[in-house]
Design an enzyme around this catalytic site. Structure first.
Site, mmCIF file in Angstrom:
data_model
loop_
_atom_site.group_PDB
_atom_site.id
_atom_site.type_symbol
_atom_site.label_atom_id
_atom_site.label_comp_id
_atom_site.label_asym_id
_atom_site.label_seq_id
_atom_site.Cartn_x
_atom_site.Cartn_y
_atom_site.Cartn_z
ATOM 1 C CG ASP A 493 -0.164 -0.087 2.535
ATOM 2 O OD1 ASP A 493 1.046 -0.378 2.498
ATOM 3 O OD2 ASP A 493 -0.763 0.145 3.596
ATOM 4 C CD GLU A 494 5.783 1.183 1.762
ATOM 5 O OE1 GLU A 494 6.035 1.258 2.972
ATOM 6 O OE2 GLU A 494 6.617 0.805 0.915
#
Length: 578
Positions: A493-494
């Site tokens: 989720d980066e």
């Protein structure tokens, strides 16, 4: 009864016509088979190069992760153990970072900090097992100084990374990695004065890495991977993979004798091989391509040879239809020659010559295959149009192969879930942007974005909901920036936004606020509104770094400060390379 000259001429022309038709059909059929084999060889070689790049990118990403932790000040503080007040906090923070990294990278099953002192005693270890990710208790930590990944890594210069051989892991205490194909990637940890304090080690589960390589292969292709000595690491027959670990011999050069040249070539030099006559696992003829690729920039104990093969029968399957078309053409033309030879002797000579010339030019691969008499309404026109149709079919096959090649190139440079640029493309563009900024004295900024509540969504509603959130938020990010800017997914989720010509801090702040506002908006999924939100770390060139590693590290550190300060906010990096 003697035949007149007209009949004899007609029969002669008929015989010539039948012969010409047969030769034309056979020549076209043979040429089409050769073109299909040549196209398959080129396609396999291209696909193999793409897979080699994916393997190199995967190892390079792991090496970057190792360096990121090895060069972090917390690693040195943990190994030096000089400040008891900071030691406990550093252990907790490092353990959390290790756990997050294992959660983000399913191919990692163990991360460790190992001291140079005390016979290589583990200072911090986080493992993956069937229950999830866990920190190993201090009483269970082991001495590892006798392993090559420790004592060889300790001797490396600053910034170097060690990569072990690919082996079956028999090391006790490896939890999820025990008795599995493994790879150790390690880097030395140094104090501020340059003293070697220990090593940072990441253990990679090669089964997951290999599954990623083979996941997107088209049906019918078989994947092979061996080390530099030709010992199989991946083989369609699993009994031959890692056979050396069981005291057996299963070598690439035994299954594909032509590959022996790649095995024996001088280490450190990339090479490639295409062969069309080798036998695969079932003894059938194969079209195969192999590429030997050294691991650039890493201190590795071995190199890799990666290959793809496809049954020759499958490659030539399309030629069956072309053969039937060619046979119909021959039969039609033979009947035409027998019936009309006497009347059309002169009329036939020119169009037949045109057809033969067109087929020969097309088979030779010329850009202009020759003019076919397509406008005729007789059988010659049918023959010409059939040949033109055959040429179009072959051309369509080449277009299909080129489309597949472009898809493979896109897969190597973009994230398959969100369609955003991947880490490799981001680093390439960042290097170009830094070079341009250095030449022109301009500035740029990097926004390192980490979703705040994504793990809760993923754990509560499942991966499908998490994937839907990632796709929706990725589209929002893409719409927020200019065409000259880059939005990339780093993994999990980066995300990272690279802003070119970012001279005004207020403008950067405005972009960050827009991103925060956009990502906190709900995502509709299954009748529910899912809210993720984000924390953003901002680094700038030249204030926070002069190269990609420094800028990413500064932005990442700022992002963690934003999370620890309450989340759903953006913070600029406090580091200053000046």
């Amino acid at each position: 009864m003697k035949l007149g000259i007209a009949w004899r001429l007609g029969l002669a022309l008929a015989a010539v016509g039948v012969l010409a038709a047969g030769l034309t059909g056979y020549y076209g059929y043979s040429a089409s088979r050769q073109l299909l084999v040549a196209a398959a060889e080129e396609r396999l070689l291209t696909a193999t190069r793409v897979l080699v790049r994916q393997l190199a990118v995967g190892l390079d990403n792991t090496a970057r992760d190792v360096l990121l932790f090895a060069e972090h000040p917390m690693a040195a503080r943990l190994l030096a153990r000089s400040d008891p007040a900071l030691l406990a906090r550093s252990e907790v923070n490092s353990a959390l970072l290790f756990q997050r990294m294992l959660a983000t990278h399913p191919e990692y099953y163990q991360m460790r900090l190992i001291a140079a002192a005390d016979h290589g005693l583990e200072r911090l270890r986080v493992d993956r097992d069937n229950a999830g990710v866990l920190r190993v208790a201090e009483d269970d930590l082991q001495e590892k100084g006798h392993y090559p990944y420790v004592f060889e890594t300790l001797a490396l210069p600053p910034g170097a990374v060690y990569v072990s051989r690919a082996v079956i892991n028999h090391e006790v205490g490896a939890h999820a990695g025990l008795e599995k194909p493994s790879l150790q990637v390690a880097a030395p940890v140094r104090s501020a004065d340059g003293q070697v304090l220990g090593v940072m080690v990441i253990n990679v589960d090669l089964d997951r890495l290999f599954d990623q390589l083979a996941a997107d292969l088209p049906p019918g292709l078989q994947l092979y991977l061996s080390n530099g000595a030709g010992e199989f690491l991946i083989h369609p027959d699993r009994s031959k993979a890692f056979a050396f670990d069981r005291g057996q011999s299963a070598l690439l050069q035994d299954s594909f004798p032509a590959a022996e040249a790649l095995v024996k070539q001088q280490p450190g030099l990339p090479g490639q091989l295409v062969t069309s006559v080798e036998a695969g696992v079932d003894g059938a003829a194969q079209v195969a391509a192999f590429v030997r690729q050294p691991i650039a920039g890493l201190r590795s104990e071995e190199e890799f040879i990666l290959g793809l093969s496809e049954p020759l029968e499958l490659v030539l399957k399309e030629s069956e239809h072309l053969g039937a078309v060619s046979l119909r053409i021959v039969l039609a033309f033979s009947a035409l020659a027998l019936l009309l030879a006497a009347l059309l002797a002169r009329a036939l000579s020119r169009p037949i010559a045109q057809i033969v010339l067109a087929v020969q030019r097309f088979a030779s691969g010329r850009q202009e295959p020759g003019v076919l008499p397509l406008e005729r309404d007789d059988e010659i026109g049918v023959l010409a149009r059939s040949i033109d149709h055959m040429q179009q079919q072959i051309g369509a096959q080449f277009d299909s192969l080129e489309l597949k090649q472009r898809e493979l190139d896109h897969l190597a440079s973009h994230d398959s879930l969100t369609g955003l640029a991947n880490r490799r493309v981001l680093l390439e563009r960042l290097d170009h942007a830094l070079a341009h900024a250095k030449r022109n004295g301009s500035r740029l900024a990097m926004l390192f974005i980490d979703l705040d509540n994504f793990k809760e969504i993923n754990d509560t509603l499942g991966h499908a909901a998490g994937d839907a959130v990632l796709r929706t938020l990725s589209q929002r990010l893409r719409l927020l920036v200019r065409e000259v800017d880059t939005v990339a997914r780093m993994g999990g989720d980066e995300f990272v936004i690279l802003l070119d010509h970012a001279d005004d801090p207020e403008a950067i702040t405005a972009v960050a606020e827009k991103v925060l506002e956009s990502l906190v908006q709900p995502v509709l999924y299954g009748g529910a509104e899912l809210v993720a939100g984000a924390s953003i770390g901002v680094s700038r060139y030249p204030e926070n770094g002069s190269n990609a590693t420094e800028l990413i590290a500064a932005a990442d550190h700022a992002m963690y400060r934003a999370k620890s300060s309450g989340r759903q906010r953006a913070m600029f990096s406090e580091s200053d390379v000046g």
